[in-house]
Design a protein around this motif. Structure first.
Motif, mmCIF file in Angstrom:
data_model
loop_
_atom_site.group_PDB
_atom_site.id
_atom_site.type_symbol
_atom_site.label_atom_id
_atom_site.label_comp_id
_atom_site.label_asym_id
_atom_site.label_seq_id
_atom_site.Cartn_x
_atom_site.Cartn_y
_atom_site.Cartn_z
ATOM 1 N N THR A 36 44.778 -47.954 -34.839
ATOM 2 C CA THR A 36 45.974 -47.880 -35.680
ATOM 3 C C THR A 36 45.644 -47.788 -37.162
ATOM 4 N N ASN A 37 44.358 -47.883 -37.514
ATOM 5 C CA ASN A 37 43.942 -47.724 -38.902
ATOM 6 C C ASN A 37 42.492 -47.261 -38.939
ATOM 7 N N GLY A 38 42.022 -46.933 -40.125
ATOM 8 C CA GLY A 38 40.673 -46.400 -40.250
ATOM 9 C C GLY A 38 39.579 -47.366 -39.849
ATOM 10 N N ALA A 39 39.761 -48.645 -40.178
ATOM 11 C CA ALA A 39 38.745 -49.629 -39.822
ATOM 12 C C ALA A 39 38.595 -49.732 -38.310
ATOM 13 N N GLU A 40 39.734 -49.740 -37.612
ATOM 14 C CA GLU A 40 39.683 -49.777 -36.155
ATOM 15 C C GLU A 40 39.029 -48.512 -35.608
ATOM 16 N N ALA A 41 39.273 -47.390 -36.246
ATOM 17 C CA ALA A 41 38.693 -46.125 -35.793
ATOM 18 C C ALA A 41 37.175 -46.143 -35.900
ATOM 19 N N VAL A 42 36.660 -46.662 -37.007
ATOM 20 C CA VAL A 42 35.208 -46.743 -37.194
ATOM 21 C C VAL A 42 34.589 -47.631 -36.122
ATOM 22 N N GLU A 43 35.200 -48.785 -35.876
ATOM 23 C CA GLU A 43 34.668 -49.709 -34.864
ATOM 24 C C GLU A 43 34.742 -49.095 -33.480
ATOM 25 N N ALA A 44 35.864 -48.445 -33.164
ATOM 26 C CA ALA A 44 36.034 -47.851 -31.844
ATOM 27 C C ALA A 44 35.067 -46.692 -31.622
ATOM 28 N N ALA A 45 34.811 -45.916 -32.668
ATOM 29 C CA ALA A 45 33.873 -44.802 -32.545
ATOM 30 C C ALA A 45 32.468 -45.303 -32.246
ATOM 31 N N ARG A 46 32.081 -46.376 -32.897
ATOM 32 C CA ARG A 46 30.750 -46.948 -32.652
ATOM 33 C C ARG A 46 30.648 -47.553 -31.257
ATOM 34 N N ARG A 47 31.756 -48.124 -30.805
ATOM 35 C CA ARG A 47 31.746 -48.819 -29.507
ATOM 36 C C ARG A 47 31.840 -47.855 -28.333
ATOM 37 N N THR A 48 32.660 -46.823 -28.443
ATOM 38 C CA THR A 48 32.922 -45.954 -27.293
ATOM 39 C C THR A 48 32.187 -44.625 -27.344
ATOM 40 N N ARG A 49 31.667 -44.240 -28.508
ATOM 41 C CA ARG A 49 30.909 -42.997 -28.676
ATOM 42 C C ARG A 49 31.659 -41.796 -28.086
ATOM 43 N N PRO A 50 32.834 -41.485 -28.643
ATOM 44 C CA PRO A 50 33.612 -40.351 -28.139
ATOM 45 C C PRO A 50 32.984 -39.020 -28.527
ATOM 46 N N ASP A 51 33.412 -37.970 -27.860
ATOM 47 C CA ASP A 51 32.982 -36.618 -28.232
ATOM 48 C C ASP A 51 33.754 -36.121 -29.445
ATOM 49 N N VAL A 52 35.050 -36.460 -29.487
ATOM 50 C CA VAL A 52 35.941 -35.972 -30.538
ATOM 51 C C VAL A 52 36.835 -37.112 -31.005
ATOM 52 N N VAL A 53 37.082 -37.166 -32.316
ATOM 53 C CA VAL A 53 38.034 -38.114 -32.889
ATOM 54 C C VAL A 53 39.197 -37.329 -33.483
ATOM 55 N N LEU A 54 40.422 -37.679 -33.060
ATOM 56 C CA LEU A 54 41.626 -37.144 -33.694
ATOM 57 C C LEU A 54 42.048 -38.165 -34.734
ATOM 58 N N MET A 55 41.916 -37.829 -36.015
ATOM 59 C CA MET A 55 42.016 -38.789 -37.114
ATOM 60 C C MET A 55 43.199 -38.498 -38.034
ATOM 61 N N ASP A 56 44.151 -39.429 -38.082
ATOM 62 C CA ASP A 56 45.242 -39.315 -39.049
ATOM 63 C C ASP A 56 44.695 -39.543 -40.452
ATOM 64 N N VAL A 57 45.283 -38.896 -41.438
ATOM 65 C CA VAL A 57 44.823 -39.061 -42.817
ATOM 66 C C VAL A 57 45.348 -40.356 -43.417
ATOM 67 N N ARG A 58 46.631 -40.572 -43.319
ATOM 68 C CA ARG A 58 47.270 -41.686 -44.017
ATOM 69 C C ARG A 58 47.519 -42.849 -43.067
#
Length: 227
Positions: A36-58
């Motif tokens: 739901t925010n950028g910090a969570e996205a960074v943590e989730a990317a490191r934890r789950t190692r996805p192929d693609v991230v769909l990233m909201d700007v704001r």
């Protein structure tokens, strides 16, 4: 590639995440995490190692631009990042592309466009047509906004590679490049791959940005070429 494509959704709007998850799931694409925010996205990317991230700007706490920078900084085998925005010329988009994102989508994208975009960037291709990227580059390099510049020295490129880069930045596809230069399309692909490797770039999107930022091509030069 036979393994399911794995995606991380980062958006502070529940309805957007739900809609995208349903669309992707219906096409056999796994949503391995949501943020739901950028910090969570960074943590989730490191934890789950996805192929693609769909990233909201704001997003709150940390915006998508900073999250993109952190996800793509340094680590090997980083995911591809697609920026989501409600504006087709959002000033944050250019900075995100400079930071390493592979393209952007408007949030009113069709289901077919969404799934095609995710599959496109997973293979290592840039999502944006060079012509679309060029609009962003021209607007923000001319304004000199607060963006993350891609400072690259073109001295390592051969004359032919410089020619290919200039034409690529004008929006030519590989097939069009091959026809213009009287080369096989496989040869053009080799030239493009070498340009990206020599300049340390992720994809064609960043190559277009570099062509403008280094002055190899200018907006006026492109306009003249189209007339």
């Amino acid at each position: 590639m036979t393994e399911p494509l794995r995606v991380l959704l980062a958006d502070d709007q529940t309805l957007v995440r739900t809609g995208f998850r349903l669309i992707l799931g219906a096409d056999g694409i796994d949503v391995v995490a949501e943020a739901t925010n950028g910090a969570e996205a960074v943590e989730a990317a490191r934890r789950t190692r996805p192929d693609v991230v769909l990233m909201d700007v704001r997003m709150p706490e940390m915006d998508g631009l900073e999250a993109t920078r952190r996800i793509l900084a340094g680590a090997p085998d980083t995911p591809r990042v697609i920026i989501l925005t409600t504006f087709d010329l959002d000033r944050y988009v250019y900075a995100a592309l400079s930071a390493g994102a592979s393209g952007f989508l408007l949030k009113d994208v069709t289901p077919e466009q969404l799934t095609a975009a995710v599959r496109t960037v997973r293979t290592g291709d840039a999502l944006l047509a060079p012509a679309i990227t060029r609009r962003l580059v021209q607007r923000f390099t001319q304004q000199g906004g607060d963006v993350a510049a891609l400072h690259r020295d073109l001295a390592s490129l051969t004359p032919r590679e410089l020619e290919v880069l200039g034409l690529l930045a004008r929006g030519l596809s590989n097939a069009e490049l091959a026809a213009r230069l009287h080369l096989a399309e496989t040869t053009v692909k080799t030239h493009v791959a070498r340009i990206l490797a020599k300049l340390g770039l992720r994809d064609r999107v960043q190559a277009v940005i570099v062509a403008y930022e280094t002055g190899l091509i200018s907006a006026g030069e492109h306009e003249a070429a189209e007339q």
